[in-house]
Design a protein around this motif. Sequence first.
Motif, short mmCIF file in Angstrom:
data_model
loop_
_atom_site.label_atom_id
_atom_site.label_comp_id
_atom_site.label_asym_id
_atom_site.label_seq_id
_atom_site.Cartn_x
_atom_site.Cartn_y
_atom_site.Cartn_z
N GLY A 1 0.84 -1.17 -0.07
CA GLY A 1 0.13 -0.15 0.03
C GLY A 1 0.88 1.33 0.05
N THR A 2 2.10 1.19 0.40
CA THR A 2 3.04 2.31 0.58
C THR A 2 4.57 1.95 0.08
OG1 THR A 2 1.95 3.22 2.58
CG2 THR A 2 4.24 3.89 2.10
N VAL A 3 4.69 2.51 -0.89
CA VAL A 3 6.08 2.42 -1.63
C VAL A 3 6.63 3.60 -1.51
CG1 VAL A 3 7.16 1.85 -3.76
CG2 VAL A 3 5.18 0.93 -3.32
N ILE A 4 8.28 3.54 -1.09
CA ILE A 4 9.12 4.63 -0.96
C ILE A 4 10.22 4.37 -1.67
CG2 ILE A 4 10.58 5.99 0.95
CD1 ILE A 4 8.35 4.61 2.91
N VAL A 5 10.64 5.35 -2.37
CA VAL A 5 12.05 5.20 -3.05
C VAL A 5 13.08 6.45 -2.41
CG1 VAL A 5 11.47 6.78 -4.98
CG2 VAL A 5 13.26 5.12 -5.31
N THR A 6 14.27 5.83 -1.97
CA THR A 6 15.14 6.64 -1.57
C THR A 6 16.05 7.06 -2.96
OG1 THR A 6 16.76 4.98 -1.08
CG2 THR A 6 15.55 5.71 0.58
N LEU A 7 16.37 8.43 -2.84
CA LEU A 7 17.01 9.34 -4.08
C LEU A 7 18.41 9.82 -3.88
CD1 LEU A 7 13.77 11.02 -5.36
CD2 LEU A 7 14.84 8.80 -6.34
N GLY A 8 19.05 9.34 -2.81
CA GLY A 8 20.44 10.00 -2.54
C GLY A 8 20.29 11.17 -2.03
N GLY A 9 21.13 12.14 -2.66
CA GLY A 9 20.89 13.44 -2.27
C GLY A 9 19.73 14.13 -2.67
N ALA A 10 18.98 13.53 -3.28
CA ALA A 10 17.83 14.08 -3.80
C ALA A 10 16.51 13.85 -2.89
CB ALA A 10 17.41 13.77 -5.18
N GLY A 11 16.87 13.39 -1.72
CA GLY A 11 16.19 12.95 -0.58
C GLY A 11 15.09 11.61 -1.05
N SER A 12 13.84 11.44 -0.77
CA SER A 12 12.90 10.41 -1.13
C SER A 12 11.56 10.93 -1.45
CB SER A 12 13.00 9.62 0.20
OG SER A 12 12.35 10.37 1.22
N VAL A 13 10.88 9.82 -2.13
CA VAL A 13 9.49 10.09 -2.63
C VAL A 13 8.77 8.77 -2.20
CG1 VAL A 13 7.92 10.46 -4.42
CG2 VAL A 13 10.27 11.48 -4.67
N GLN B 1 -1.96 9.37 -1.99
CA GLN B 1 -1.14 10.41 -1.45
C GLN B 1 0.26 10.28 -2.10
OE1 GLN B 1 -0.14 10.26 2.95
NE2 GLN B 1 -0.09 12.41 3.13
N ARG B 2 0.97 11.30 -2.29
CA ARG B 2 2.26 11.45 -2.76
C ARG B 2 3.19 12.52 -1.84
NH1 ARG B 2 5.99 13.94 -6.24
NH2 ARG B 2 7.36 12.43 -7.57
N ILE B 3 4.31 11.91 -1.25
CA ILE B 3 4.84 12.79 -0.29
C ILE B 3 6.35 12.84 -1.06
CG2 ILE B 3 5.88 13.13 2.03
CD1 ILE B 3 3.46 11.47 2.79
N LYS B 4 7.00 14.01 -1.03
CA LYS B 4 8.56 14.27 -1.22
C LYS B 4 9.29 14.90 -0.12
CE LYS B 4 11.58 16.08 -4.90
NZ LYS B 4 11.75 16.96 -5.94
N VAL B 5 10.19 14.42 0.06
CA VAL B 5 11.06 15.03 1.33
C VAL B 5 12.38 15.27 0.66
CG1 VAL B 5 12.11 14.37 3.54
CG2 VAL B 5 9.47 13.92 2.91
N ALA B 6 13.14 16.37 1.14
CA ALA B 6 14.22 16.55 0.54
C ALA B 6 15.32 16.15 1.59
CB ALA B 6 14.86 18.01 0.60
N ALA B 7 16.67 15.95 1.22
CA ALA B 7 17.73 15.37 1.90
C ALA B 7 18.35 16.28 2.71
CB ALA B 7 18.74 14.84 1.10
N HIS B 8 18.53 16.13 4.13
CA HIS B 8 19.34 17.21 4.99
C HIS B 8 20.83 17.58 4.36
CE1 HIS B 8 19.63 19.24 8.64
NE2 HIS B 8 20.77 18.60 8.82
N PRO B 9 20.98 18.69 4.19
CA PRO B 9 22.29 19.03 3.68
C PRO B 9 23.42 18.72 4.61
CG PRO B 9 21.10 21.14 4.23
CD PRO B 9 20.32 19.83 4.20
N VAL B 10 24.51 17.90 4.25
CA VAL B 10 25.53 17.35 4.87
C VAL B 10 26.65 17.32 3.87
CG1 VAL B 10 24.54 16.26 6.60
CG2 VAL B 10 25.21 15.10 4.72
#
Length: 298
Positions: free
Chosen positions: A204-216, A222-231
């Motif tokens: 029901g929920t699928v999450i893809v991690t995108l490295g420096g681009a965060g995750s979706v 529902q669609r959620i996009k989260v930015a990566a924390h800058p480090v």
Amino acid sequence: MILVAGSANLDFITRVPHLPRPGETVLGPAFTTAPGGKGANQAVACARSGHPTRFFGALGDDPYAAPLRESLRASGVQDTSLTLDAPTGAAFITVADSGENVIAVASGANALLTPQRGPDFTDVTHLILQLELPLGTVQAYARSARERGVTVVVNAAPAPHEPLPAALLADVNVLVVNEGELTGLVGPGDLSQQLRAAQVLGPGTVIVTLGGAGSVAVSGDQRIKVAAHPVTVRDTTGAGDTFVGVLTGGLGAGLDLAQALRAASVAASLACTRDGAQPSMPTRHELDRALAQAGRVD
């Protein structure tokens, strides 16, 4: 209680100027050892972020098992792993100065964790699984968890060499993948279309991690996009496992998906700033401090 069933390996880590090409030898100054394995890593990440966590895996009756058990204990993980007549798993990790890595794993005792050797689901709300155990074992644990009303989180990593069984995907509530693993699962295409195609397979929920681009993530409609924390990245080893452990801990604590994703993204970024897998994973205090500085969820 979050239950993590998965692998435990002792990591042998070498830093080099660049990752070797086939047939090339690249010299590094030294090597270090550190506790690792995707299952143990995710358990440590979850516990360090402040959530009750139990680990179930398999270790050998040899000296390599001791630092793995000690890291679990020191991180607050309830260790219920078995001791089997086989070598403890080991991973050989080469890390470039850019932070990228390549990993070869000798499974050892992990490969002997069979469906008949199952975990205790008492008081468990969420089960985390990965693909460093035999696939039949992963499938059996997922089925047992769903039959008990436990939420099943599968991190489809490392990328499988064969299609994931439809029966396994049907038992998954939350699927976490990176871009390559997502393409391997549903084929190439637009990211949003890929995520929806993965949902059709069962989760029901699928999450893809995108490295420096965060995750979706997609969950229902529902669609959620989260930015990566800058480090400043030093070593990406264990970042994905940190993401999965903190994400599931947050969900188990009652956070909504957007909040859990934000915490997971920040924690994964922090793990990139230090060497190793488990040694790099942030504490609850470090995570809370970084979350206060992190950007908002889009």
